[in-house]
Design a protein around this motif. Sequence first.
Motif, short mmCIF file in Angstrom:
data_model
loop_
_atom_site.label_atom_id
_atom_site.label_comp_id
_atom_site.label_asym_id
_atom_site.label_seq_id
_atom_site.Cartn_x
_atom_site.Cartn_y
_atom_site.Cartn_z
N PHE A 162 0.86 -1.16 0.00
CA PHE A 162 0.00 0.00 0.00
C PHE A 162 0.91 1.22 0.00
CE2 PHE A 162 -3.51 2.72 1.83
CZ PHE A 162 -4.31 2.58 0.72
N ALA A 163 0.31 2.40 -0.03
CA ALA A 163 1.15 3.59 -0.11
C ALA A 163 0.64 4.66 0.84
CB ALA A 163 1.16 4.12 -1.53
N PHE A 164 1.55 5.42 1.42
CA PHE A 164 1.15 6.61 2.16
C PHE A 164 1.73 7.83 1.45
CE2 PHE A 164 4.98 4.95 4.28
CZ PHE A 164 5.82 6.05 4.29
N LEU A 165 1.08 8.96 1.66
CA LEU A 165 1.53 10.18 1.01
C LEU A 165 2.81 10.64 1.68
CD1 LEU A 165 0.29 11.82 -1.25
CD2 LEU A 165 -0.67 13.35 0.48
N MET A 166 3.75 11.10 0.90
CA MET A 166 4.97 11.62 1.48
C MET A 166 4.60 12.74 2.45
SD MET A 166 8.39 12.50 -0.47
CE MET A 166 9.65 13.56 0.16
N PRO A 167 5.04 12.65 3.71
CA PRO A 167 4.55 13.58 4.72
C PRO A 167 5.10 14.99 4.52
CG PRO A 167 6.25 12.19 5.65
CD PRO A 167 5.99 11.68 4.27
N PRO A 168 4.45 16.00 5.13
CA PRO A 168 4.99 17.36 5.10
C PRO A 168 6.19 17.47 6.05
CG PRO A 168 2.91 17.30 6.31
CD PRO A 168 3.16 15.91 5.81
N MET A 169 6.84 18.64 6.05
CA MET A 169 8.03 18.81 6.87
C MET A 169 7.73 18.58 8.35
SD MET A 169 10.40 19.11 4.87
CE MET A 169 11.75 19.33 6.02
N SER A 170 6.66 19.20 8.83
CA SER A 170 6.29 18.90 10.20
C SER A 170 4.83 18.49 10.20
CB SER A 170 6.52 20.11 11.10
OG SER A 170 5.45 20.99 10.97
N ALA A 171 4.46 17.74 11.21
CA ALA A 171 3.16 17.07 11.20
C ALA A 171 1.98 18.03 11.06
CB ALA A 171 3.01 16.22 12.46
N ASP A 172 2.12 19.28 11.49
CA ASP A 172 0.95 20.15 11.39
C ASP A 172 0.95 21.03 10.13
OD1 ASP A 172 2.18 20.02 14.23
OD2 ASP A 172 2.80 21.99 13.45
N ASP A 173 1.95 20.86 9.26
CA ASP A 173 1.89 21.58 7.98
C ASP A 173 0.71 21.04 7.17
OD1 ASP A 173 4.08 22.96 8.66
OD2 ASP A 173 5.46 22.01 7.25
N PRO A 174 0.11 21.90 6.34
CA PRO A 174 -0.98 21.41 5.48
C PRO A 174 -0.44 20.44 4.43
CG PRO A 174 -0.38 23.65 4.90
CD PRO A 174 0.38 23.32 6.15
N ILE A 175 -1.35 19.61 3.91
CA ILE A 175 -0.95 18.65 2.88
C ILE A 175 -0.60 19.39 1.59
CG2 ILE A 175 -1.69 16.70 1.49
CD1 ILE A 175 -3.61 15.94 3.62
N ALA A 176 0.51 18.99 1.00
CA ALA A 176 0.88 19.53 -0.31
C ALA A 176 1.30 18.36 -1.18
CB ALA A 176 2.02 20.53 -0.17
N VAL A 177 0.70 18.26 -2.34
CA VAL A 177 1.06 17.14 -3.22
C VAL A 177 1.41 17.63 -4.61
CG1 VAL A 177 -0.31 15.39 -2.06
CG2 VAL A 177 -1.34 16.76 -3.87
N THR A 178 2.31 16.89 -5.25
CA THR A 178 2.55 17.10 -6.68
C THR A 178 1.81 16.01 -7.43
OG1 THR A 178 4.52 15.73 -6.55
CG2 THR A 178 4.83 18.11 -6.40
N GLY A 179 1.50 16.31 -8.65
CA GLY A 179 0.76 15.31 -9.42
C GLY A 179 0.81 15.62 -10.89
N GLY A 180 0.10 14.82 -11.64
CA GLY A 180 0.07 15.04 -13.08
C GLY A 180 -1.30 14.76 -13.63
#
Lengths: 441, 331, 323
Positions: free
Chosen positions: A314-332
């Motif tokens: 399975f996969a988890f999203l690469m986490p942000p720098m610190s746990a309370d940063d908002p989610i940021a994702v790259t995609g295509g």
Amino acid sequence: MRSPHRRYTAPIALFAVAGLTLAGCTGDIAAEEAADADCSEYEDYGTFEGEEVTIQGTIVDVEADRLIASWTDFATCTGIEIDYQGSRDFEGNIAQLAEGGNAPDIGIVPQPGLVQLLAENGYLMPAPAEVEANVDEFWSEDWKAYSVFDGTFYGAPMLASVKGYIWYSPAEFEEKGYAIPTSIPELMELSQTIADEGDHLPWCAGMESGEATGWPGTDWIEDFVLRQAGPEVYDQWVTHEIPFNDPQIVEAFDAAGEILKNPEFIDTESLISTPFQDGGLPILDGECSMHHQASFYEVNWGEGVEVGPDGDVFAFLMPPMSADDPIAVTGGGETVVSFAEGDAITAVMAHMSTDTFANLRVSEGGSVSANNGVDSANASSPLLEQTIEILQDPEATFRYDGSDLMPGAVGANSFWKGIVSWLSGDSARQTVDTIESSWPS
Amino acid sequence: MSVSPVDLPVSRGTKARTRGAIEVAADDSTKTGRVKKRLTSRRATFAAVIIAVLWTTPTFGLLISSFRPAEQIRETGWWTFFANPAFTLDNYQDVLFSTSSSSPQLGSYFVNSLAIAIPGTIFPLVIASMAAYAFAWIKFKFSGPLFILIFALQIVPIQMALIPLLQGFGTILRPGQQWLHDVVPFIPEQNYLPIWIAHTIFALPLAIFLLHNFISEIPSEVIEAAKVDGASHTQLFFRIVLPLALPAIASFAIFQFLWVWNDLLVALIFSGGTGDVSPLTQRLAELTGTRGQDWQRLTAAAFVSLVVPLIVFFSLQRYFVRGLLAGSTKG
Amino acid sequence: MTTADLIGKLIQVIGGLAIFAAVVGLILFLVDRAPKRGRDYWQLAAFVAPALLLLVSGLIYPAIRTTYLAFLNRDGDFTGFDNFVWAFTQPDAVRTLINTVVWVVFVPLLSTSIGLAYAIFIDKSRGEKFFKALVFMPMAISMVGAGIIWKFVYDFKSQGREQIGLLNAIVVAFGGEPVQWLQTSPLNTLLLIAVMIWIQTGFAMVVLSASIKGIPLEQIEAAELDGASAWQRFTNVTLPGIRTALVVVVTTISIATLKVFDIVRTMTAGNFDTSVVANEMYTQAFRANEVGRGAALAVLLFLLVLPIVIYNVRVLAKQREIR
């Protein structure tokens, strides 16, 4: 030449035999069996009996079948004959086809950078008003902006993938008591723990991809730029408002290098020569624990491998720098653009920008859309369901894959090559300087 | 221009030479048998076998792989097949019968490939041998420089020639195709014509160069004798040059056929945006899936597409006739 | 595809061939009966014009256009020799040029000599056709297939893991450490060259074999009666007899080698010091969208082919002298 006509017999016989045998397997089975389609959805488009619309794109094989299946009803009800031709060389050929006046009616373009190029050269038609209305309704500002150049909007997004996934084996994590990391420091800590335990490496990867060798590495860099420096810097970076050799980019290379260039964490030797398709497979054999690759890697696991929170991988999203940063994702994803005008073309494009189409396509399986009208329950796997939720999350920042946005000279050449020489020993500084010098002025 | 060593007997009269060609060709078989023993030495055979093995082993590996299951192809070497045979026809099954609605039947692609490759071989061959004949045997101003120019055109990369050609086709050929479709509805608007023409053009420089060198080898006595008998250029071309240059024509035909057969670029660019005329290569190229996940299918695909060029190779071999020029050497 | 489609396609092919044959036949028939005055002119035109017409529109015009593009930047402005300056000053320029020269020296030389040796060895032997097919096959396999074939030869897995590449399997079997063949310069360039030789030998072999068959039998027999050794027969009879064919083969393979990029692209993408001029040309023009730079490199290729052209001019001149 005693028998002059003998020389013609071979080719003619060959052709005749081929013709005859093939007539057998060509079959006249094509008669459409779609008579019982529910046409009420499509009444507004009107009918275009006998009109043909040609579409080309990079999508082939099973994915092409699913795509075609998602517009079959529409085609039957409106009478438009949609001729789709997929080719993996589409990106390389489309500019030439357009220049030579031989472009299809509609193109499904997998890179905003290429859309921009086609638009700048005047090959594209501005998107019909219906399409723009649909995109305003169903997509976020972020997504729409990727099809706007010089104030003109060119087409709707189609499918989407999320890049920054880290694949792992749920069984292994449970057995060893590893928790899914919620920040980058935690991720590094986990890597160290796995490395210290000593029986296998924490990471595996594959960078080989024929002429595009190195691209998986660009995803690593993009993920780190977005998480470390933030979306504003990311935007400046891809549009060259800050140079490629900006210190913040060097930091991203260094951060990625702590994993990719660390022989304790990853097999640095075979990294470059391993095909990206095989990059994560050692997880299945317990030879490594984590693999960074986009959501579409799901198709590479092979038959019989169950992908899910309780499955083999399975996969988890690469986490942000610190746990309370908002989610940021790259995609295509892809953009649907048109090279010609016509009512039938407008109808097809409008349909492809609706939530109806997006839901149909997602239900076919294997992919997702960032269309916010998509019901995540339609997704074909737990991972895709999760992907849809991330894409629809109003709090999450979405940024398009940077190398797809940069000019071809960088995004489809020197960035890939830079990754290769960086992994073969060049310093991050050297690498970014070389890439910067290749940026077209 | 074959220069025969001085001590060889070069006797017969000019007249006998043209006929001699046919006679020698006729009893070629008996002579071959006689010479065979003396020419093939053991060492030569050994060397030939070594080369054959070196050249075939990589392909053989692919052949074995094409019968192995996908996971094994990825994880173990093909030679382990012999110790631990796991045989499957899945790869061939996928290539030959996997139906997808975007590309329903392989047969259609097969027909397209043949329909592109056969004229795509014959057209350039005819046009090039005519031009080659003219360059070799018709005296005209600038024939030398012109020939050199044509031969040098081989270096022009096809990729650079695509756009101008496409534009040309758009203005000239398209209306013609449309008209043809209106007159004969059986023929779709998108037909093979642009692809044939493109292949013909790209083949010409090499074809003219190759054929010229063989056609100019024909001893001038043969040509002169026929001219004295009052033969026109057309007659010379069909009665003397074509038969005598047959081995060269056959070898070029083999190569041109397989180049066209294996071509994907020209077909993609000139197919006009529909799958109606797509060749086999197009279908095989997309077998690996959008993400390149099923590349093991290509092992089988390579052999499926290899069959036809091999048939062509074997069937054109018979034109590699020994002794066509026998008895017609120049001193 | 329905039966109607199939018929449509058959009509196209047969119709196309028939129309072509009719046109060619008619032209040749007419010029044969052209009035005596100017007949030579008409005949010449009939033989050469079709080829010239096609070449001018399909290759000569594009060649001129390419040369013109070589002086423009990506926005279409005239920039003088900037693209050429770039071609010689970009970081990998020297390496790329050297590699190209290495390719052009090795490939024609080796594939022609191996092809020739093989053609002679198997000439008139039993199973000649079959033996020929073995060496011909690499030529007939599509590039996609060839890529996988050589993957199974050059593949690398780190030590301890099972090798799927033949070369590394051999190395490991003899107790060595696996080598990253395609990542180790300059070995990798030679290994890519090996692939090209593997492909081109078939071409050399087929053309030379056809030419060997053209050597008059009585010459060979006479040499045998004189008691010439196999080597003497080769140098005195065979070589002179196939000289033209040799020139053709070497020239053709040299040009094909200058143009080659797909081997490099699919196997190393030009990384690890393996790039050649044609690969850079392709990358610049069709991936990086720098058509001007690509065109400049194409012009450079055209210049590189000049020595070969000059050599052929000489051969041609000599040939005409003799006649």
